[in-house]
Scaffold this active site. Structure first.
Site, PDB file in Angstrom:
ATOM      1  N   HIS A   1       0.279  -4.485  -2.857  1.00  0.00           N
ATOM      2  CA  HIS A   1       1.116  -3.465  -2.231  1.00  0.00           C
ATOM      3  C   HIS A   1       0.500  -2.858  -0.974  1.00  0.00           C
ATOM      4  O   HIS A   1       1.218  -2.459  -0.065  1.00  0.00           O
ATOM      5  CB  HIS A   1       1.382  -2.350  -3.247  1.00  0.00           C
ATOM      6  CG  HIS A   1       2.288  -1.276  -2.759  1.00  0.00           C
ATOM      7  ND1 HIS A   1       3.622  -1.497  -2.499  1.00  0.00           N
ATOM      8  CD2 HIS A   1       2.058   0.039  -2.463  1.00  0.00           C
ATOM      9  CE1 HIS A   1       4.185  -0.362  -2.082  1.00  0.00           C
ATOM     10  NE2 HIS A   1       3.252   0.581  -2.041  1.00  0.00           N
TER      11      HIS A   1
ATOM     12  N   ASP B   1       5.428   1.630   2.525  1.00  0.00           N
ATOM     13  CA  ASP B   1       5.833   2.267   1.277  1.00  0.00           C
ATOM     14  C   ASP B   1       6.880   3.340   1.602  1.00  0.00           C
ATOM     15  O   ASP B   1       7.872   3.022   2.241  1.00  0.00           O
ATOM     16  CB  ASP B   1       4.570   2.818   0.570  1.00  0.00           C
ATOM     17  CG  ASP B   1       4.853   3.433  -0.783  1.00  0.00           C
ATOM     18  OD1 ASP B   1       5.058   2.670  -1.748  1.00  0.00           O
ATOM     19  OD2 ASP B   1       4.862   4.677  -0.879  1.00  0.00           O
TER      20      ASP B   1
END
Length: 330
Positions: A304, A106
């Site tokens: 994610h 991320d």
């Protein structure tokens, strides 16, 4: 060669430009620095620390400045990308090493990529998880994000104003994190016709669009307690400050406009992660932007939080890649 993973991780506070950086390390061998994203901490690498240690590496997961037990400078501009790269370099040196492989997820993926770009003398190889490398360029980021979503507001724009997102999150950190983690996990995609959870309706909050129900399988109640406990203690401003420096980064990194990352590299994305979809063009550009790319993997059915959703698979891909690196890259 390696420390047995059963000996467990060691917590250290190391000097850095931030003040002090909290690092959790396990194993011995070539250094692999692990950089988390938003809204997480070193704990997001809890599965990789023992796996990398067992494979013969010294794995070190840090708390990015503003998070966890690391220092939290008061000034918003203290969280610009160059400062985070400087912290990463300082950690490598404080651990007694001259170089390391850097792995990020991320926002940590962006930190890792820029660390490799700015300090190739220290970071000999780079792995990026969830967010692909996209060279600096194009219009000012705030201009781009403001154009997204029509009447709705993109979450990155929503995070810009100091105090605004904090007012949503901090009264119930644990509940907000549970919704955010669930919203970006596999198995919890928006239903057809449901507005995506990455945008805010006029006068609304991000949480309005989070799914309700049980936690995703990868996240136990104890895991959530660990993440929430850190943010309940620190507040959210240090973490959110990363979003509030994107225009500063665009200015600071002008000399790297369009620059490729040339070291040996790896990308792992989730097939159900919006980042993979939104940044499909960046993935397509890897032959130009990542000329040292060894492998690009998309994990089907994964969201994610891939190193937590698919810990064994992610660890295996990382260790296979590390094993294949030239000795000079370790």
């Amino acid at each position: 060669m390696s420390q047995h993973p059963a000996t467990g991780p060691t917590h250290r506070l190391l000097p850095s430009p931030a003040g002090r950086t909290h690092v959790v390390e396990q194993g011995s061998g070539p250094l692999v620095l692990l950089v988390h994203g938003f809204p997480e901490s070193w704990y997001s690498w809890r599965h990789q620390l023992p796996a990398l240690a067992a494979a013969g590496y010294r794995a070190a997961a840090l708390d990015v400045r503003g998070y966890g037990r690391s220092s939290r400078p008061a000034a918003t501009d203290a969280y610009r990308m160059r400062e985070l790269v400087a912290d990463a370099v300082a950690v490598v040196h404080a651990l007694g090493e001259r170089s390391a492989v850097v792995v990020g997820h991320d926002w940590g993926s962006a930190v890792a990529a820029n660390a490799a770009l700015i300090r190739p003398d220290v970071f000999r190889a780079v792995a990026m998880l969830s967010v692909p490398y996209a060279p600096r360029g194009g219009p000012r980021p705030s201009t781009v994000f403001a154009s997204l979503g029509g009447d709705d507001e993109f979450h990155v724009s929503y995070f810009q104003e100091p105090g605004r997102a904090e007012a949503e999150i901090e009264p119930d950190v644990r509940g907000w994190l549970a919704g955010f983690y669930t919203a970006l996990s596999a198995g919890s995609p928006p239903a057809p016709g449901t507005p995506p959870p990455y945008f805010v309706s006029p006068g609304g909050t991000l949480r309005d669009r989070f799914p309700t129900g049980p936690l995703p399988a990868w996240l136990s109640e104890a895991d959530l307690d660990t993440f929430a406990g850190e943010f309940e203690r620190t507040g959210m401003s240090g973490a959110l400050a990363r979003y509030r420096n994107m225009d500063r980064d665009w200015e600071d990194l002008a000399e790297y406009d369009g620059a490729p990352v040339t070291q040996p590299s790896l990308f792992i994305g989730g097939g159900l992660d919006a980042s993979t979809t939104w940044m499909a063009d960046a993935i397509d550009a890897f032959p130009v932007t990542l000329p040292g790319l060894v492998s690009s993997r998309i994990l089907d059915g994964c969201g994610h939080w891939l190193q937590q959703e698919r810990p064994d698979e992610t660890s295996r891909i990382l260790t296979d890649w590390l094993t294949g690196l030239p000795k000079s890259a370790c």
